[in-house]
Design a protein around this motif. Structure first.
Motif, short mmCIF file in Angstrom:
data_model
loop_
_atom_site.label_atom_id
_atom_site.label_comp_id
_atom_site.label_asym_id
_atom_site.label_seq_id
_atom_site.Cartn_x
_atom_site.Cartn_y
_atom_site.Cartn_z
N LEU A 21 0.82 -1.21 0.00
CA LEU A 21 0.00 0.00 0.00
C LEU A 21 0.86 1.26 0.00
N LEU B 120 0.76 3.99 -2.85
CA LEU B 120 0.54 5.41 -2.55
C LEU B 120 1.59 6.28 -3.22
N LEU C 56 -5.68 3.64 1.10
CA LEU C 56 -4.90 4.56 0.27
C LEU C 56 -5.45 5.98 0.37
#
Length: 105
Positions: A16, A20, A60
């Protein structure tokens, strides 16, 4: 008492953070930055052929909101760091220990 706080294992969510940074933690908006939108995340997924789960998309978006908020607050010269220093953790632990001793006596 000298206690070192144990850091949580973040390996399960590392992808993640990578996502991002790939999509961009923020986007340009007017005179500054704004968190990434669900539309941006949807378009990014479509372009890469990804299908994230709902919790991943929400995470996110939340990471982007927090990043944007902290980056704006960090422009203030007297802004405290967004993390606890080891000295602050030790001080807090000592205070909790003292409070417990007082309570139990």
């Amino acid at each position: 008492m000298d206690i070192e706080p144990e850091m949580p294992d973040l390996a399960w969510g590392r992808h993640l953070i990578d996502y991002l940074l790939e999509v961009g933690p923020v986007m340009a908006a007017g005179m500054g930055s704004a968190p990434i939108t669900f539309t941006e995340l949807s378009n990014w997924q479509a372009q890469l052929g990804l299908r994230l789960s709902p919790w991943e998309v929400r995470t996110l978006r939340r990471l982007s909101l927090e990043y944007n908020s902290e980056s704006q607050l960090a422009t203030k010269p007297d802004r405290e760091p967004p993390f606890a220093t080891l000295d602050a953790v030790r001080l807090r632990n000592a205070q909790v220990e003292s409070d417990l001793d007082e309570l139990l006596d």
